[in-house]
Design an enzyme around this catalytic site. Structure first.
Site, mmCIF file in Angstrom:
data_model
loop_
_atom_site.group_PDB
_atom_site.id
_atom_site.type_symbol
_atom_site.label_atom_id
_atom_site.label_comp_id
_atom_site.label_asym_id
_atom_site.label_seq_id
_atom_site.Cartn_x
_atom_site.Cartn_y
_atom_site.Cartn_z
ATOM 1 N N GLU A 92 -6.362 55.761 73.709
ATOM 2 C CA GLU A 92 -5.944 57.049 73.159
ATOM 3 C C GLU A 92 -6.764 58.201 73.732
ATOM 4 O O GLU A 92 -6.236 59.235 74.100
ATOM 5 C CB GLU A 92 -6.101 56.986 71.630
ATOM 6 C CG GLU A 92 -5.826 58.267 70.890
ATOM 7 C CD GLU A 92 -4.341 58.477 70.643
ATOM 8 O OE1 GLU A 92 -3.577 57.541 70.874
ATOM 9 O OE2 GLU A 92 -3.971 59.596 70.237
ATOM 10 N N ASP A 93 -8.070 58.016 73.826
ATOM 11 C CA ASP A 93 -8.952 59.153 74.110
ATOM 12 C C ASP A 93 -9.606 59.163 75.486
ATOM 13 O O ASP A 93 -10.353 60.073 75.801
ATOM 14 C CB ASP A 93 -10.083 59.198 73.058
ATOM 15 C CG ASP A 93 -9.541 59.478 71.668
ATOM 16 O OD1 ASP A 93 -8.397 59.933 71.577
ATOM 17 O OD2 ASP A 93 -10.263 59.224 70.694
ATOM 18 N N ASP A 153 -11.391 52.168 60.454
ATOM 19 C CA ASP A 153 -11.455 53.421 61.202
ATOM 20 C C ASP A 153 -11.372 54.600 60.245
ATOM 21 O O ASP A 153 -12.190 55.521 60.264
ATOM 22 C CB ASP A 153 -10.277 53.429 62.197
ATOM 23 C CG ASP A 153 -10.219 54.676 63.058
ATOM 24 O OD1 ASP A 153 -11.294 55.233 63.361
ATOM 25 O OD2 ASP A 153 -9.103 55.083 63.435
HETATM 26 MN MN MN Z 1 -11.214 56.030 65.522
#
Ligand code: MN
Length: 743
Positions: A92-93, A153
């Site tokens: 994702e990042d 998370d």
């Molecule tokens: Mn996270």
């Protein structure tokens, strides 16, 4: 990819410490491969996240490491989940791709990381939170670990939420109480559920949270004294039984105390059970039930029990796997005290839920696996709900899979468990689809009851069927389970389809005569009549609620139906609940951001109660039936909506966009001095100020008139100018916006 250059020696120390903490937490033996893979995942995450930082300033990678630790210590997950958690944000990042993960770690890990990445995806649908919920649930069915890691998370993000802007905190809190807290509860993760709820309360009701916490603090000494006095005589009795045990007195969670305060409508000072006593036994599986009841006997020898507060989840565990024996007794000074009796195994399951349950799965041969059957139910609901919208899915899900249960019996004495609130007709469908379809009457404990009879624990049911019977529309009102509802609906649909056949045939003939392409003509008519489906159209013609005469309003061009010019409808907005955006001005679409994203990706409209204009402070509210509504924050409905449906509200703001205009309604009152008044008003607005009037109506009584003018204006300043000008006119006594606010 970010470089490592900006990482300082201090940062490296923090990262190493986080990793060491994670590795220490893993108590189970790791084989060579797991060990290597964890190390590999760690190295990849460290280099991929590079110099990214969390809002708090720490190196970003400390977050996934901490999430992995939560997975181990608080959810009881194993090495696969640890690796998944360490990698949960890299795709994702960072620049790392799914393919690279697959190559390095194989399909199992790749699937988990993929699931986590998808869960993080943008909301791109009309009802974001609802759709997100459905996404989480679908993932749950594929691999429960994905959802469990996601919860870890979320928990870490909540624990470190710190200085985030309030609206973001509110959104996270609403999503947490909407999705994650109930799910944690359903999966038996009581500690997570409690912490989620406490943090949410702290965000949404900071004052209440603080007050309860202070109260718990100030009463701590006294409470401890009381707990000790309560426990002392019990210990003696338990020692004599020679069962290894530990006994704890713990304060209840802030959120659960708040729940009690709200439910009982009393101040915190009057909430008696601010704590619970827990007796945890260390006994082998085969002695569990006997030992729990022995302890119950010891407790009730010392203190008088309140019989109706006895809950035996040892004999019949809750459907989320929770096992425990609860009793409430009258303690010293006449106070009610709840005592929970359980074994270490039950305690482990109660604390860590799902994963712990799995651990004991083999031990419990013979007992049906609760999670397996629960997941089967989830699957069934997802299938059944294929076509319905997300909001309906949620309501089904919440009734069917989150709620309490009711235990009933078949004529043979077999027990069946249905969701709390289920009806006799639900039971019929629960037994078998055919039994439901053909149910003519239902007996409960040998007496006939209405089909919509709400089941009570212990009811014995008998369904009488007849093969000529079939589901009726109003049956939908008599069921609450997703299964029954979807079966009734699909049967109704089939029925409609059959009846609609006549309408379809009629339309085929008409179109043939008119030389109109069938599919195209159908499309046009569905839109023309504002229907949802072909089935509705055919059914309408078959039942003659729609008329073929309507076709006269069309010309045929190129085998297509085209509405004649004179038939095009005027835009009428006055009596609608809201103004659909497209009817106002398309260029206005770019004017609103919802949660920082352009609002046009949602199906949104302006709330008629406050009709917001550019410049007004606004928020978005997800209405149950009609999608996203934009309200003014000072709308009279706002407080109520935010207070009761906080989880459905979202931040919204205006952003500059050229050439856009909006509809505002003014109510003008004054002395009726003949036809001149209308002319003066309209001339002032349209000629003098050059503003378009959309609609105008006027009513008068005893020399007094009230007019409603709908205007297209560009912004609030312009509207104010109009109001000022109108007020200056002769015989006008007031000019206000339609919601009654003086602008
Ligand atoms: Mn996270």
């Amino acid at each position: 990819m970010p470089t490592l250059a900006a990482i300082t020696a201090e940062d490296k120390k923090l990262i190493k410490a986080a990793y060491a903490r994670l590795m220490r937490s893993i108590k189970s033996e790791l084989d060579q491969e797991d060990q290597e893979n964890i190390k590999k995942a760690y190295n990849l995450a460290v280099s991929a996240h590079g110099d990214q930082r969390r809002k708090s300033g720490e190196p970003y990678v400390t977050h996934p490491l901490e999430v992995a630790r939560i997975c181990v210590t608080e959810i009881g997950l194993g090495p696969t989940a640890v690796i998944g958690a360490i990698l949960h944000d890299v795709v994702e990042d960072t620049d790392v791709t799914m393919e690279e993960i697959f190559e390095m770690f194989g399909p199992k890990i790749a699937r988990i990381v993929d699931g986590l990445t998808k869960l993080d995806g943008l909301y791109n649908v009309e009802s974001p939170q609802a759709e997100n919920f459905k996404k989480v649930i679908s993932t749950l069915v594929e691999d429960v670990r994905v959802v469990l890691i996601k919860m870890a998370d979320r928990l870490h993000n909540l624990r470190t939420i710190g200085v985030m802007p309030v609206h973001k905190k509110l959104r996270i809190a609403s999503e947490t109480s909407f999705i994650y807290a109930p799910l944690a509860h359903r999966l038996g993760l009581y500690n997570l559920k409690t912490e989620f709820e406490d943090i949410c309360l702290k965000i949404t009701e900071p004052d209440i949270y603080k007050k309860i916490l202070e109260n718990l603090d100030s009463s701590k000494k006294e409470r401890e004294k009381y707990v000790n006095a309560f426990i002392r005589p019990l210990k003696k009795g338990l020692d004599a039984e020679k069962i290894p045990f530990r006994i704890l007195g713990r304060p209840k969670a802030v959120s659960s105390i708040w729940g009690k305060i709200k439910k009982k409508k009393v101040p915190i000072e009057q909430i008696y059970d601010l704590f619970a006593i827990r007796v945890i036994l260390d006994v082998p599986l085969e002695k569990e039930k006997k030992s729990c009841w022995e302890v119950y006997s010891v407790v009730t020898d010392v203190y008088k029990p309140i019989p109706e507060r006895l809950k035996d989840w040892v004999t019949t565990p809750k459907s989320n796997g929770y096992e425990s024996l609860h009793t409430t007794v009258v303690g010293p000074k006449g106070k009610f005290v709840e005592v929970q009796i359980r074994t270490e195994r039950m305690h482990d399951i109660a604390e860590r839920g799902f994963a712990a349950h799995w651990k004991y799965k083999d031990v419990q041969d013979g007992k049906p696996n609760l999670y397996d059957s629960w997941l089967d139910n989830v699957r069934e609901l997802l299938d059944a709900n294929g076509e319905a919208n997300s909001l309906e899915f949620i309501s089904d899900f919440k009734t069917n899979l989150f709620s309490k249960e009711v235990f009933v019996y078949t004529p043979n004495g077999d027990m069946r468990v249905l969701p709390h609130g289920a009806t006799a007709l639900d039971f019929a469908f629960f037994i078998h689809t055919d039994v439901g379809y053909h149910a003519t009457s239902i007996k409960v404990n040998n007496k006939l009851v209405p089909m919509g009879y709400k089941l009570k624990n212990g009811d014995r049911l008998e369904v009488i069927t007849n093969k000529n019977q079939k589901p009726k529309e109003d049956w939908l009102k008599m069921v609450v389970t997703g299964k029954a509802r979807s079966k009734i609906r699909s049967s109704m649909k089939e029925e409609r389809r059959k009846q609609g056949e006549l309408g379809r045939e009629g339309l085929i003939r008409k179109f043939k005569n008119m030389k109109v392409d069938f599919d195209d003509g159908v499309e046009v008519l569905i839109k023309h009549f504002k229907l949802n489906s072909k089935a509705d159209l055919f059914f309408g013609f078959a039942m003659e609620t729609l008329s073929f005469a309507e076709l006269k309003k069309f010309n045929v061009e190129n085998h297509k139906l085209v509405l004649k010019e004179e038939e095009k409808p005027e835009v009428i907005i006055a009596d609608e609940d809201t103004i659909p955006v497209q009817k106002i001005n398309r260029s206005a679409l770019t004017k609103i951001l919802v949660n920082g994203e352009p609002a046009e990706q949602y199906n949104y409209s302006y709330a008629m109660c406050c009709n917001p204009l550019p410049g007004d402070k606004i928020f978005a509210y997800l209405a149950a039936a009609s999608g996203l509504k934009i309200h003014r924050t000072n709308c009279s409905n706002a407080t109520h909506l935010i207070a009761n449906y906080g989880y459905r509200t979202m931040k919204a703001e205006w952003v500059a966009a050229a050439n856009s205009s909006f509809v505002a309604e003014l109510t003008i009152t004054g002395v009726d001095d003949g036809p001149g008044v209308i002319e003066r008003i309209t001339t002032t607005i349209s000629s003098t100020l050059g503003i378009n009037i959309r609609s105008f109506s006027i009513s008068g009584k005893e020399g007094y008139f009230e007019g409603k003018v709908s205007l297209v204006v560009s912004n609030k300043d312009q509207l104010n100018k109009i109001i000022m000008s109108l007020k200056k006119l002769d015989n006008i006594s007031s000019v206000v916006r339609s919601d009654g606010r003086k602008s």
